[in-house]
Design a protein around this motif. Sequence first.
Motif, short mmCIF file in Angstrom:
data_model
loop_
_atom_site.label_atom_id
_atom_site.label_comp_id
_atom_site.label_asym_id
_atom_site.label_seq_id
_atom_site.Cartn_x
_atom_site.Cartn_y
_atom_site.Cartn_z
N ALA A 80 0.84 -1.19 0.00
CA ALA A 80 0.00 0.00 0.00
C ALA A 80 0.88 1.25 0.00
CB ALA A 80 -0.91 -0.01 1.22
N GLN A 81 1.98 1.16 0.76
CA GLN A 81 2.89 2.29 0.84
C GLN A 81 3.44 2.62 -0.54
OE1 GLN A 81 5.61 1.78 4.12
NE2 GLN A 81 7.15 2.92 2.99
N ARG A 82 3.75 1.59 -1.29
CA ARG A 82 4.29 1.80 -2.64
C ARG A 82 3.21 2.32 -3.59
NH1 ARG A 82 5.64 3.14 -6.51
NH2 ARG A 82 7.09 2.38 -8.10
N LEU A 83 2.01 1.75 -3.51
CA LEU A 83 0.94 2.14 -4.43
C LEU A 83 0.40 3.52 -4.08
CD1 LEU A 83 -1.06 -1.16 -4.90
CD2 LEU A 83 0.66 -0.16 -6.37
N TYR A 84 0.64 3.96 -2.87
CA TYR A 84 0.15 5.28 -2.45
C TYR A 84 0.76 6.38 -3.31
CZ TYR A 84 -1.11 9.04 0.75
OH TYR A 84 -1.64 10.17 1.30
N PRO B 26 3.05 5.56 6.78
CA PRO B 26 3.77 5.85 8.03
C PRO B 26 4.77 6.99 7.82
CG PRO B 26 4.64 3.88 7.02
CD PRO B 26 3.46 4.29 6.20
N GLU B 27 5.14 7.66 8.89
CA GLU B 27 6.07 8.78 8.76
C GLU B 27 7.52 8.32 8.74
OE1 GLU B 27 5.42 12.00 11.33
OE2 GLU B 27 3.37 12.32 10.61
N HIS B 28 7.77 7.19 9.33
CA HIS B 28 9.14 6.70 9.37
C HIS B 28 9.21 5.36 8.66
CE1 HIS B 28 10.68 9.79 12.03
NE2 HIS B 28 9.46 9.77 12.54
N PHE C 263 10.76 5.22 -0.56
CA PHE C 263 10.07 5.89 0.54
C PHE C 263 10.56 7.32 0.70
CE2 PHE C 263 9.84 7.11 5.01
CZ PHE C 263 8.54 6.81 5.34
N LEU C 264 11.89 7.51 0.64
CA LEU C 264 12.47 8.81 0.96
C LEU C 264 12.38 9.80 -0.21
CD1 LEU C 264 15.69 7.73 2.90
CD2 LEU C 264 13.61 8.69 3.87
#
Lengths: 233, 468
Positions: B80-84, B229-231, B262-263
Motif C-alpha cells: 500500500a505504501q508503494r501504491l500510495y 507511516p512517517e518513518h 520511501f524517501l
Amino acid sequence: MALLQLEKERLVWRARQLTGPDHRRQSSFYPTLDAHLQGGWPQTGLVELACGPAGIGELRLLFPLLAQAQSRLQVWINPPAELNGQALAQHGIDLSQTLLIRCQNPQQALWSAEQSLNSGCCSHLILWAPGLTAPQAKRLQVSAKGNQALMFWLHPQAEPSTSALPISARLSLAPLATGLRLQIHKYQGQWPQNSCQVDMHELWPSLAIPTHLPTHHGPAPSSTIAALPFKPR
Amino acid sequence: MQWLYLYFPNLQLDSLLHQQAYNQACVLVDKNEVVQTNSEARQLGIKIGTGLGQAALLSAQLKVIAYEPKQEQRLLAQLAQRLYQTSATLYLDPPQGLLLQTSDMLRLYEGLAPYWQQLQQPLMERGLHYHYASAHSPLAAQVLARAGNDRLLTNQGEATGLLHQLPIHSAGLNYKLSLQLERLGLNTLGQAQALPRSALGQRLGQTLVTYLQQLEDSSAPNRPTYRPPEHFRQRLELLYEIEHSTALRFPLKRLLSDLEAFLAPRQLHAAGLILGLEYREHTSERVYIGCSDGEYRAESWLGLSMLRLEQLKLQAPIIAISLKTKGQIPWAPLSAQLFEPLGGKLTAGQLISRLQNKLGDHAVQQVYLRDDHRPERSFYQGVPQSHYQAHQATTYLRPSLLFTLPQALNHKPDQQWCILSGPERIQSGWWDNVSICRDYFIARNPTGQVCWLFRTPREEWFLHGYFS
C-alpha cells in the motif's frame, strides 16, 4: 595529442626549457626550496619524504603549504604521536578541515588514503607508513593526480626507498642547525638536483640553534614566551 | 464513484520467493492445510485446501513454510505504501486485498489505461500474482476481483451484467448462506437479486440483504483510508538462512530500494539506518550505519552498509532482516560546488561516513581545542562534526607531535643537547586532581630532533613531544 600539447603539459620536455619556473608547481613558501624545485611542490601527485627520526622539522616543511590551501579536507593518517591541535592552529591550519585517521593495520591505512583521495574532497594527505610497494605507490599516485590532491608519504628511514617507485618526487631530509637539508633523489619534470638547504630560522627563530651561542647545556637567555612563527588566521 | 480492487491470493509466498530464484515446489501451510502454492507445486497437483500429508506424498522435495497472517499484513501495508505514490485513496482489506478509489485519479492520469499501467509496475517488480476488477461499488469490485474477473469495466451496466452471471458459490458469501441459496435453486447472483429483498430478508436473514445492498452502493467504505507511516520501517523474511555477512547484500538491496522509494518522493534523507539481524535462535542484533550528511540513494547506502557488515561476525544463521531509519532530515541541495572546477565525487560528510563505517567510529577524528594550560588537555580528539566550533589557540609555541604519556629520559640532558628555550613553567590542575608542575624546555638532541622536555620538581626529565 599534438606534440605542442604534450610540451605544454610538460609530459615531454626539452632540456633547454628546464630553467624557468614551472607554472604547475605550488610554492612551498621557502624561497630556497622554491628556487631549487623550479617553483615548489608539485600541484598533484605523491611525494615521498624520507625523514629519519621524527621531529627534525619535517612537518614544519609542510605547514606553510598546508596553511595556505584550505578549501578542502586535509587528511592525516597514522601520525607517530598525537597531533597537537594547538600547534596546528598556531601554524594557521584550519582544524575544521583537518581529519585524523588512525588505522590498526597498513592495509586499512592505504585503503583510507585511497578513499580520501578518490572522494575528491581532500586537497592534501599526509600518510605515515613504513613502506609502499610499486603497485601501491602507483595507485595512490594515480588517485592523487586524478583528484587534484597532493599526498606526502613520510617514513622513518633515512634514505628513500631504493626501488624506482612511480611517484612525483622522492626526497630525503636531514637536520641542520637552522633547518633542513633536502636531498632530491627524483623530481618529475626536471634534472636530478644536488642537495639544498632550507632555512627555517625566519619562520621559527626559537627552534633554530642560535649561531652566537656555543652548543652546550645551559639556561637559555631567551624569554619564556616563545615567538609565534605565523599569525593565527 | 469508481472502485478498483486488487486481490493477492499468493501474497506471502510470492514475496518470499521473489528474493531468491527458487524453482522447487513450495507451499504455505496453515493448520495442516495448504493455503498458498507456487506454480511448480500446482503442476504436481497440489491445490489450495490439500492436506499437508497428501501434499507431501505428491512431492518428496516439497518445501513447506508456515503461513503467517501478521507477516502478510505487513506485506500488504508495504505494498500500500508503494501504491500510495500512484493512487491517493487506498483502503487496506486484510489479509490479501487493496481497494482503490479510481474516479479521482483518472483525471490526473487521463484515463483508466495509463493509470492501470502505473499501478501494474510495482506489482510486476515484486513478482506478485494478482486478480483485479473495477466496478461501481467497493463490494462489487471485491467480489469480481476475488472471482478472478481481471477486467477493467468503466460503465455500471457491464459490471452489473457480470455480477448477475456470477455463480453463488464464488460470490464471497459464507458457506452456509450460499448453500441455502443453492438449495433454493438460485445458482447465480442475478437470480438472487431479482427476488424481492423483504422476502429474502425474512427467509435468509439480514446479512444477505445488506450484502445485496452493498453491491449497488457506490459510497466509500466506512473505515479510515490508508495513511502512509512517517518513518521507514520494514522487515524481510529470508527463504534461506544466511551465514556470511556478505551474502546479506541481495536481501539488503531490496530493502534499500524500498527505502529509496520511501524517501525520494518525500524529499527526505536518512541520517542513519538501523539494520536488525534476526538470528535463528530468537536472538537479534542491531547494526547502526551512519551517514552524517544524510543520503537516500539505495546504491550509496548499500556501499556504506557493506563496509560495516564486512567487519561483522555473525553469531548464528540469519533468518530475517529489518531496516528502519534513525533520523530523517530534509533534503538540502549542495550548492557550494557550482563554481568549483574540481567537483568532488563525495562530500566531506560522505567520505567521513564511509571511513567510519569501515574503520569504526573512533578511527576517524577531528582535533578540537580546549582552554587548559596542561598541554595534554589543551586539545582532544573527537568524532567529526558538521559544525566545527572554532577556538582560539594558545600563543605559546607548542610541539606539533605530542606523546599522550610523556617518556622518561634515562638521564638529564647533557652537553650533547642544545637547550633552545626555557624554562616555561606550567603549574595547573590542582583543582581536579590531575595536578602538574613542570618546567618545559625546547631542546635539540644529538640526532637533530627538536624536543619538548620537562623537568619535574624531583629533577626527573621527560620527553613530551617533538617540534616536528
